[in-house]
Design an enzyme around this catalytic site. Structure first.
Site, PDB file in Angstrom:
ATOM      1  CB  SER A  35      -0.910   0.016   1.229  1.00 49.00           C
ATOM      2  OG  SER A  35      -1.890  -0.976   1.117  1.00 49.00           O
ATOM      3  N   GLY A 120      -5.921  -3.685  -7.904  1.00 51.21           N
ATOM      4  CA  GLY A 120      -7.042  -2.790  -7.596  1.00 51.21           C
ATOM      5  C   GLY A 120      -6.555  -1.437  -7.107  1.00 51.21           C
ATOM      6  CD  GLN A 195      -7.970  -0.665  -3.525  1.00 53.74           C
ATOM      7  OE1 GLN A 195      -9.002  -0.824  -4.172  1.00 53.74           O
ATOM      8  NE2 GLN A 195      -7.048  -1.596  -3.435  1.00 53.74           N
ATOM      9  CG  ASP A 341      -5.750  -6.537   2.298  1.00 49.58           C
ATOM     10  OD1 ASP A 341      -6.864  -6.702   1.754  1.00 49.58           O
ATOM     11  OD2 ASP A 341      -4.995  -5.585   2.014  1.00 49.58           O
ATOM     12  CE  LYS A 368     -10.914  -6.216   0.065  1.00 54.72           C
ATOM     13  NZ  LYS A 368     -10.473  -4.830  -0.122  1.00 54.72           N
ATOM     14  NE  ARG A 372      -8.292 -12.114  -0.992  1.00 54.77           N
ATOM     15  CZ  ARG A 372      -7.498 -11.043  -0.926  1.00 54.77           C
ATOM     16  NH1 ARG A 372      -7.662 -10.148   0.037  1.00 54.77           N
ATOM     17  NH2 ARG A 372      -6.551 -10.865  -1.832  1.00 54.77           N
ATOM     18  NE  ARG A 413      -3.767  -9.290   0.527  1.00 60.29           N
ATOM     19  CZ  ARG A 413      -2.581  -8.685   0.594  1.00 60.29           C
ATOM     20  NH1 ARG A 413      -1.545  -9.300   1.121  1.00 60.29           N
ATOM     21  NH2 ARG A 413      -2.442  -7.456   0.130  1.00 60.29           N
TER      22      ARG A 413
HETATM   23  C1  S3P Z   1      -5.707  -1.015  -0.109  1.00 58.50           C
HETATM   24  C2  S3P Z   1      -6.967  -0.931   0.436  1.00 58.50           C
HETATM   25  C3  S3P Z   1      -7.836  -2.099   0.670  1.00 58.50           C
HETATM   26  C4  S3P Z   1      -7.027  -3.383   0.654  1.00 58.50           C
HETATM   27  C5  S3P Z   1      -6.105  -3.455  -0.514  1.00 58.50           C
HETATM   28  C6  S3P Z   1      -5.119  -2.312  -0.473  1.00 58.50           C
HETATM   29  C7  S3P Z   1      -4.937   0.222  -0.302  1.00 58.50           C
HETATM   30  O1  S3P Z   1      -8.820  -2.176  -0.356  1.00 58.50           O
HETATM   31  O2  S3P Z   1      -7.901  -4.501   0.681  1.00 58.50           O
HETATM   32  O3  S3P Z   1      -5.403  -4.683  -0.522  1.00 58.50           O
HETATM   33  O4  S3P Z   1      -3.718   0.158  -0.531  1.00 58.50           O
HETATM   34  O5  S3P Z   1      -5.535   1.301  -0.235  1.00 58.50           O
HETATM   35  P1  S3P Z   1     -10.213  -1.349  -0.261  1.00 58.50           P
HETATM   36  O6  S3P Z   1      -9.929   0.092  -0.373  1.00 58.50           O
HETATM   37  O7  S3P Z   1     -11.025  -1.864  -1.432  1.00 58.50           O
HETATM   38  O8  S3P Z   1     -10.834  -1.739   1.049  1.00 58.50           O
END
Ligand code: S3P
Length: 453
Positions: A35, A120, A195, A341, A368, A372, A413
C-alpha cells in the site's frame, strides 16, 4: 489503443509442493509494504522534483503502478545505491527507485491503454489522479479487475466533474477518463475503503475548493500520513479527512517498511506450527494494519509487537510469534477494515483453533482479488475443516486439518494462506496456481524455505 505490456515474473513454478510440519524459526524481513509502495510511487510522480524510494514492494502490482507513471511521461529509474543515497535510508541500504516528478502538469496523455494487471490499488488510485488531468486515458486490468466494482470510485469522481466511462455505465473496467476541472466537495463513503478515500483525496488535491471524505470505519491511513509529509494540507474531521487543493507536492526520500499483510502469513504460520519461534523485523506497525495481531492475541497466541522507530510518519518495528494453543474468536464491525487483507491468514489460524471462529460484516471479501468468502471456505474444506460461508462472512470450526491439494483461485493471498496451512499439516500438500503470489510476494516460497530450514 493497444495495451502497454508489463512482463511479470515468469520464473515462478505453476504449483508449490510442501511437506510438513516444519517449524518457522529465526529472523526474517518481508518485502516493502504494498500500500505504501503504490502511494509513494504515484505521489512522487505528482511531486515537483526527484524522489528516492528504497525497498519498494517487488510484486507485479507495484510494477504496474510504476509502468503506469512511466506511460504518463514520468521518468523512473533504478538507482545504483551510491553512498550518498544509501545514507538517507540509514542502515537499510538496498534497492532504490528514483522518480523524477514534474508536478501535476508534468503528466502527459498516454499513447496506449494502461494495464493495471491484478492491481485494484493501481486502477482506483490512478482514476483519482487522471480525473483531474486534461487529457484522455484508458485504464484496464486482468479478468479479476474486470469483475471488481469501480462505481464506488467513478460515481463520486463524476460528482466532482470528471468525465469517466466504462463497461456497465462506468461500474466496471476498462475505464475511459477525460479529465479536467474538478470541484471539491464532501463525500460520505457507504463502505470503508482506503482505495476510494485515496482516489478522492488525489482528485481533491487538483480541485477548486476543499474535499472531505468520511467513512463508516477507519480504513488504512497511509495517504493521510504521506501526503502531509509532501506538503499537502490535510486535516482530520469527525469520521474522516479534509484536503485542500495543492499547487505542488514536494518530493520525498523514503525507505518503505516491510508489509504487515505479508508478515501476517509467517506470524500465523509460527502460531500454528509446533516448535516455531519467529521474529519479523522492519515491519510497518501502523495501527490500521495490525488488527491481525489483536485477533491472534485474543485467540491466546504468543504474538508481540515492538515499535522501534518512526519512518515517513509510520511506526516501524518487529513482530515476534511463537507456537501455542489457539482459541476461537469473533471478528466483526469496525475491526473488519483493520484485518480485511489478513482474513485468509486468520482463517487458517481459526482452522487450527479450538471452537468456532466467526467472521461477520465482511461482505467486502466477496469483491477482492477473488471472492474470498467462497475461496477461503473451499480451501479450508479441502483441509478437512468444517466451514460455513455466509453472505458477509464465515464460521470456521477448528479441528485437526490435514494436507492435500489446494488452489490459489488466481489470488495471491489465498495462495500464501494455503501454503502456511500446508506447512503446518502432516504429510505432503500441493498449492496449484502458485504464480498468483507474483502480485505481492514473488519470493514467498524462498522466504518460507529459509525460516523452515
Ligand atoms: C488497499 C486498500 C484495501 C485493501 C487493498 C489495499 C490500499 O482495499 O484490501 O489490498 O492500498 O488502499 P479497499 O480500499 O477496497 O478496502
Amino acid at each position: 489503443m493497444t495495451a502497454l505490456g508489463v512482463s511479470g515474473p515468469t520464473e515462478l513454478p505453476p504449483e508449490l509442493s510442501l511437506t510438513g510440519p516444519r517449524p518457522l524459526r529465526g529472523s526474517m524481513r518481508v518485502p516493502g509494504d504494498k500500500s505504501i509502495s503504490h502511494r509513494a510511487l504515484l505521489f512522487a510522480a505528482l511531486a515537483s522534483g526527484t524522489s528516492r524510494l528504497w525497498w519498494l514492494a517487488d510484486g507485479d502490482d507495484v510494477v504496474r503502478s510504476r509502468a503506469a507513471i512511466e506511460a504518463l511521461g514520468v521518468k523512473v529509474r533504478d538507482g545504483a545505491g551510491s553512498p550518498g543515497e544509501a545514507a538517507v535510508a540509514g542502515e537499510r541500504v538496498g534497492p532504490v527507485v528514483i522518480v523524477r516528478g514534474g508536478g501535476f502538469d508534468g503528466l502527459s496523455e498516454p499513447e496506449a491503454v494502461i494495464d493495471c494487471g491484478n492491481s485494484g490499488t493501481s486502477i482506483r488510485l490512478l482514476t483519482g489522479i487522471l480525473a483531474g488531468r486534461a487529457f484522455h486515458s484508458v485504464l484496464t486490468g486482468d479478468s479479476s479487475i474486470a469483475r471488481r466494482p469501480m462505481g464506488r470510485v467513478v460515481d463520486p469522481l463524476r460528482l466532482m466533474g470528471a468525465r469517466i466511462d466504462g463497461r456497465d455505465g462506468g461500474r466496471l473496467a476498462p475505464l475511459s477518463i477525460r479529465g479536467g476541472d474538478l470541484r471539491g466537495m464532501g463525500h460520505e463513503l457507504p463502505v470503508a475503503s482506503a482505495q476510494v478515500k485515496t482516489a478522492l483525496l488525489l482528485a481533491g488535491l487538483q480541485a477548486s475548493g476543499a474535499t472531505e471524505v468520511t467513512e463508516p470505519a477507519l480504513s488504512r491511513d497511509h495517504t493521510e500520513r504521506l501526503l502531509p509529509a509532501m506538503g499537502a494540507t490535510l486535516e482530520a474531521i469527525p469520521g474522516g479527512v479534509r484536503v485542500e487543493p495543492a499547487g505542488a507536492l514536494a518530493p520525498i526520500e523514503l525507505a518503505i517498511p516491510g508489509d504487515p499483510s505479508a508478515a501476517a502469513f509467517f506470524v500465523v504460520g509460527a502460531c500454528i506450527t509446533p516448535g516455531s519461534d519467529l521474529v519479523v523485523t522492519d515491519v510497518c506497525l501502523n495501527p490500521t494494519r495490525i488488527g491481525f495481531v489483536d485477533v491472534l492475541q485474543r485467540m491466546g497466541a504468543a504474538v508481540e509487537v515492538v515499535v522501534k522507530e518512526e519512518r515517513g510518519g509510520e511506526p516501524v518495528g518487529e513482530i515476534r510469534a511463537a507456537y501455542g494453543p489457539l482459541q476461537a474468536t469473533t471478528m466483526a464491525g469496525d475491526e473488519i477494515p483493520r484485518v480485511i487483507d489478513e482474513i485468509p491468514a486468520l482463517a487458517v489460524a481459526a482452522a487450527f483453533a479450538a471452537g468456532a471462529t466467526e467472521v461477520a460484516d465482511a461482505a467486502e471479501l466477496r469483491v477482492k482479488e477473488s471472492d474470498r468468502i467462497g475461496t477461503v471456505a473451499q480451501e479450508l474444506s479441502q483441509l478437512g475443516i468444517a466451514v460455513e460461508a455466509k453472505p458477509d462472512g464465515l464460521v470456521i470450526t477448528g479441528g485437526a486439518p490435514h494436507g492435500g491439494l489446494l488452489k490459489s483461485h488466481g489470488d495471491h493471498r489465498i495462495a500464501m494462506a494455503a501454503a502456511i496451512a500446508a506447512n503446518a499439516c502432516e504429510g505432503e500438500s500441493t498449492v496449484r496456481g502458485w504464480r498468483a503470489v507474483a502480485s505481492s510476494y514473488p519470493g514467498f516460497a524462498a522466504d518460507l524455505a529459509s525460516v523452515t530450514g
